[in-house]
Design an enzyme around this catalytic site. Sequence first.
Site: not given
Ligand SMILES: [Zn+2]
Length: 497
Positions: A262-263, A266, A292
């Site tokens: 997830h990170e 980003h 996001e």
């Molecule tokens: Zn996030």
Amino acid sequence: MDHSAYAELLDLLEKAARLGEVQSLLHWDEQVNLPPDSRDARAAQSATVSDLLHRASTDPKIGSLLNRLEAERDSLPAEARAVVREARRDYDLLVRLPDDFAARKARLDSRAFHAWAEAREASDFARFAPWLEQQLEMAREQASHCGYSENPYDLMIDLHDPGMTAAAVEALFTPLRRELPELLERILASPVRPPEGIFRGFPVDRQRSFLEGVVTRMGFDYRRGRIDVSLHPFCSGRGTDIRMTTRFHPDNPLDSLFSSIHETGHGLYEQGLPAEPAGTALTINAGMAVHESQSRLWENQICRSRPAWAFFEPRFREAFPEQLARISSEDLYLAINAVSRNPIRVDADEVTYNLHIILRFDLERRLFAGKLAVRDLPEAWNESTRALLGMTPKNDAEGVLQDVHWSGGAFGYFPSYCLGNMIAAQLHLALRESLPNLDALLREGEFAPVLAWLRERVHRHARTLPLPELVRQASGRDLGPQALIDYLRDRYLPLYS
Ligand SMILES: [Zn+2]
């Protein structure tokens, strides 16, 4: 166009951006490295840099340069027009605030954060309530300075996703309110249940090297970023220097793996934004919802998919042969795509996550409209949890006190998560149309075409386009909830049949 005015504006915007980078580095260091007795010194450093940043961002020279450039708007090239538009927006939001506002808010944020942490520890909302009142008051004050006294919550949303309003968010959320609780019931009624407590004793060093391999394969550039350990995972910094964090539990290897994926989503977005000119619409991200969407797309649509997992599974088993010996492939895949009722948002699965967001959006809206008093919040929270998720939190810590956001006055932030899920689902559809062999690529661990597609469709545009236009251009569809609903049905109904 007035080239010297434009060059001077870019210089001033870069100066503010560099101070912002320093501020974020101080914050990263505080979460990752700071010795306990150095906290006061760090608070003083942060306050000093914040003050410099505020002065740099509200430098009257920026205002007069913007006036000059706006006077010749029609002759500005498209890029310069985007730079001027976004700089005007940021400048006006800050310059309208009284001089002492930033310092008062920083003090309140820090005290309210500690009050929240103690209240959560004691599971006692009453201890946090006066601080939340003050944060709401501060937000209303900010809204009235910025011309939003009639609709303060719209400003809160706009701060995270420029151009969005509470009414626009509500229109997008309405179909989810209808469809998701029903989908959840169908999944939970299935005799297929994800296995529980099957992971034991995964050595942290091997978890670390496995997830670093995954992050490398996704295309993260370690020469412009790094991964460290902190209490809560996050990603900060700009493309030239990305700081991501994760956390390790020997009995929960999926937490560190998927939170790192997830990170990394980003981080890849920030690394894909153009580098120059710093601090302008040509180089900054398009807002929290788009940010996001990048992390969610990698985490959910790509890496939790059967084809991607078919690539990862043998490597995962090779890294943890004893730990996985008695776990079947199907149980492993179900554990990765587990759906259950959970009172905690950050532990929620893809289906229920959006319901957690709708709950917070409703309560924030009622608080700002004066239709809900802070003292009645815990009961309202529990009632909504029953209505949306079919369960009741055991206490305040598990309910109204679970999120850090309100302690920092970050109202209007939650909707971005759900908007990001909608955008991710739309990008996934468009990605499949562009790459009909996507599944075959994922089975081979070939993620580079996915990253190249995101770079082209999303990253390179930075903040030059308004959110609805960026989503329309990138995904070929207007921003809406249907792709998300269809995606959740297609992924979870066959699995829980
Ligand atoms: Zn996030």
